[in-house]
Motif scaffolding. Structure first.
Motif, short mmCIF file in Angstrom:
data_model
loop_
_atom_site.label_atom_id
_atom_site.label_comp_id
_atom_site.label_asym_id
_atom_site.label_seq_id
_atom_site.Cartn_x
_atom_site.Cartn_y
_atom_site.Cartn_z
N PHE A 1 -2.37 -7.06 0.26
CA PHE A 1 -3.55 -6.30 0.71
C PHE A 1 -3.35 -5.04 -0.45
CE2 PHE A 1 -1.47 -3.08 3.20
CZ PHE A 1 -0.29 -3.98 3.61
N GLY A 2 -4.65 -4.62 -0.82
CA GLY A 2 -4.69 -3.43 -1.94
C GLY A 2 -5.90 -2.64 -2.07
N ASP A 3 -5.80 -1.64 -2.63
CA ASP A 3 -6.55 -0.64 -2.91
C ASP A 3 -6.81 -0.21 -4.47
OD1 ASP A 3 -8.25 1.76 -1.22
OD2 ASP A 3 -7.34 2.45 -3.17
N GLY B 1 8.84 -6.67 2.83
CA GLY B 1 7.62 -5.72 2.91
C GLY B 1 7.69 -4.95 1.43
N ASP B 2 6.64 -4.84 0.90
CA ASP B 2 6.61 -3.98 -0.39
C ASP B 2 5.40 -3.16 -0.78
OD1 ASP B 2 8.69 -3.82 -2.90
OD2 ASP B 2 6.66 -4.29 -3.71
N TYR B 3 5.71 -1.92 -0.98
CA TYR B 3 4.54 -1.02 -1.33
C TYR B 3 4.82 -0.54 -2.78
CZ TYR B 3 1.86 3.26 -1.47
OH TYR B 3 1.00 4.42 -1.85
N PHE C 1 2.71 1.63 -5.70
CA PHE C 1 1.66 2.62 -6.11
C PHE C 1 1.73 2.80 -7.63
CE2 PHE C 1 0.28 7.07 -6.90
CZ PHE C 1 -1.08 6.90 -6.32
N SER D 1 -2.95 0.90 -5.22
CA SER D 1 -1.88 0.60 -4.17
C SER D 1 -2.03 -0.89 -3.77
CB SER D 1 -2.15 1.28 -3.04
OG SER D 1 -2.35 2.86 -3.21
N GLY E 1 0.19 -3.46 -1.10
CA GLY E 1 0.96 -3.79 0.11
C GLY E 1 1.49 -5.31 0.13
N ARG E 2 2.67 -5.74 -0.14
CA ARG E 2 2.92 -7.12 0.06
C ARG E 2 3.86 -7.21 1.24
NH1 ARG E 2 4.37 -5.93 -5.51
NH2 ARG E 2 3.11 -6.82 -6.93
N LEU E 3 3.61 -8.38 2.06
CA LEU E 3 4.34 -8.72 3.51
C LEU E 3 4.57 -10.35 3.02
CD1 LEU E 3 2.42 -7.09 6.21
CD2 LEU E 3 4.55 -6.35 5.41
#
Lengths: 343, 219
Positions: free
Chosen positions: B34-36, B184-186, B188, B209, B211-213
């Motif tokens: 999921f991202g922004d 889990g990985d963030y 930016f 940004s 987010g990886r799960l």
């Protein structure tokens, strides 16, 4: 029935030596009775008459002893001493009981001891030792200054173990070795002590048995007394460090995101970082509550290694010692019952 | 259906012979992403969800992460964008362990937008540092940061030497005695891009940004 038979055999065995050591001669018994009745003249007459009769060695010694006591009681010390000298020559090991004997008789006996040459109280200690590493203790008392030679004899073998001029108690330490240095062979031996003063001599002996055996070997060690192995891992105490570090990492990431965000693009999104950061903080919290994994205890590992090396080194020494011991012989020396007195 | 699939995977992993797991230098698995995404101004704001995969390799002091992802970015409610677009990203990170918790990191990232003119496609070489820490048995976390060098944009534009930055946070949890890994990985990214259409330089920043799960099988 069987019990009665056993009892009869036992009585027979006990009574045989007792009969040999009792006074059978009637004259001597009469002399003893007269002495007991304080009739010294009658005791002297009967005692001297008994000596002219056929007596056993024991009876003859008792007859002289009776004369010695009687002369001492009559204040005839010189004659008493002479009588006791005969007693000592017949029974060199004879001693008077100081609690049951008059002081006059005791002093006469002591004087007599100094006027005859005898070897008394020859004794060999029972001992077991590794050949070449121990000694057999031999001791005796010689009543007059004399040249005393001690030998150990068995068949054709005769070992001179001591030669000295001595008076009184003599102690000898015999290593039980042949002149070649080897341990003496197993077998029955006689320890013969001969004392000589001029024409006067006296000898006595004591049989001993020497046996050979294997030398005990040492057991190998699995641990050193007083030292135990320590646990090579230890569980560190619980701490908040995982939780704290997770919070710091998350804080740095989120703060970095906020700081690095471009102002022209509006407020930065914290959703992605927040989700991952929350997971991280949760993992840190769980790890804080969880029992920490055991960590290697370096000090204990080194200690155990040192202990193992010590035990290994000691076992190597023990193995070498055991190899040496298997080539050795254990000597056991036991004195046997004496067959006769001196001459 | 998904429960059955998960159960089947767990059973399959639990009967793995141990000799195959003795090295455990490799893991691979799917990820939910999921991202922004923001570009040029606060008006071009997208949010998206997608899928991907991530593989990791570890060999002595070297390790590598390879992540691919595909997101469908839809215009956010606070923006004025009207068209959604798909973003495909290919991210490679190579690490060399230096000392303590620190590893040096080098890699590249490539993101392609489709339709082509809805967002900027870009590619850049990345370099930075990775700081890892073992939170507890089987639980690793990491913080990383770095710069993106020599970016290329489909719509053109330049950046200053320190104009493209990257920041990340990672978490790995081993399960089933290390056969399974939840991760889990963030990530930016901020790129201070500038364009010049002849009237002077104009800022056209890009910011994403992610987010990886995910879950991965370890070998």
């Amino acid at each position: 029935m069987r019990t009665r038979l056993s009892l009869a055999i036992l009585l027979a065995l006990v009574s045989a030596p007792c009969m040999a050591q009792t006074i059978q001669n009637a004259t001597l018994r009469r002399a003893q009775q007269a002495f007991d009745n304080l009739d010294y003249r009658q005791a002297l007459t009967a005692g001297q008459a008994a000596l002219r009769e056929r007596l056993t060695g024991y009876e003859r010694a008792r007859a002289y002893e009776l004369l010695g006591f009687t002369y001492s009681g009559m204040d005839s010390i010189l004659r008493g001493v002479d009588a006791f000298k005969q007693v000592i020559l017949l029974e060199p090991e004879r001693d008077l009981d100081p609690t049951k004997t008059s002081s006059k008789a005791l002093s006469a006996f002591q004087v007599a001891l100094t006027q005859v040459l005898v070897i008394r109280q020859l004794h060999v200690d029972s001992v077991t030792f590794v050949g070449g590493q121990g000694v057999v203790a031999v001791r005796y008392t010689v009543t007059q200054p004399a040249r005393v030679v001690t030998r150990v004899v068995s068949g054709q073998t005769s070992l001179k173990i001591d030669s000295t001029v001595a008076s009184g108690q003599v102690n000898i330490r015999w290593p039980a070795r042949l002149p070649s240095g080897d341990p003496v062979l197993a077998g029955d031996y006689n320890v013969i002590v001969e004392a000589t003063i001029g024409q006067n001599n006296f000898a006595t002996s004591l049989p001993i048995r020497i046996s050979h055996g294997a030398v005990d070997t040492l057991p190998h060690l699995t641990s050193l007394p007083g030292y135990t192995y320590l646990a090579e891992t230890e569980v560190p105490p619980k701490s908040w460090r995982p939780m704290g570090l997770a919070a710091v990492y998350t804080g740095v990431a989120l703060a970095g995101t906020a700081a690095l965000s471009n102002g022209n693009l509006g407020s930065s999104s914290m959703r992605e970082g927040g989700v991952i950061g929350a997971g991280l903080v949760l993992a840190g919290f769980v790890m804080t509550l969880k029992k920490p994994a055991p960590q290697p205890a370096r000090g204990n590992i080194l200690y155990n290694q040192l202990l193992r090396e010590q035990i290994s080194r000691r076992n190597t020494e023990i193995a070498q010692e055991n190899t040496r011991r298997r080539q050795q012989v254990a000597l056991s020396v036991v004195p046997l019952s004496r067959a006769g007195g001196g001459r | 259906m998904l429960e059955w699939l998960i159960a089947a995977v767990v059973v399959f992993l639990s009967i793995f012979p141990t000799f195959q797991l003795s090295a455990q230098h490799f893991s691979i698995g799917p990820q939910m992403i999921f991202g922004d995404y923001r570009e040029v101004s606060a008006d071009l704001h997208y949010r998206g969800v997608g899928g991907g995969a991530m593989a990791t390799v570890t060999w002595k002091k070297l390790s590598a992460d390879v992540a691919i992802s595909k997101l469908t970015y839809k215009p956010a409610n606070d923006g004025t964008a009207t068209q959604q677009f798909d973003a495909r990203e290919f991210d490679v990170r190579l690490r060399y362990y230096v000392s303590g918790p620190i590893s040096a990191e080098l890699g590249f990232v490539n993101r392609t937008a489709k339709p082509e003119f809805e967002a900027q496609s870009m590619g850049a070489i990345t370099a930075g540092a990775h700081m890892g820490y073992l939170l507890g048995p089987g639980v690793h976390m990491a913080l990383r940061g770095g710069l993106m060098f020599g970016p290329r944009f489909s719509g053109g534009g330049t950046i200053s030497p320190l104009g493209a930055l990257r920041l990340g946070l990672g978490l790995n949890v081993d399960a089933l005695r290390g056969r399974l890994r939840f991760n889990g990985d963030y990530d930016f990214q901020r790129v201070s891009r500038k364009t010049n259409d002849g009237s002077g330089e104009l800022p056209a920043p890009i910011q994403q940004s992610l987010g990886r799960l995910g879950i991965a099988v370890a070998f």
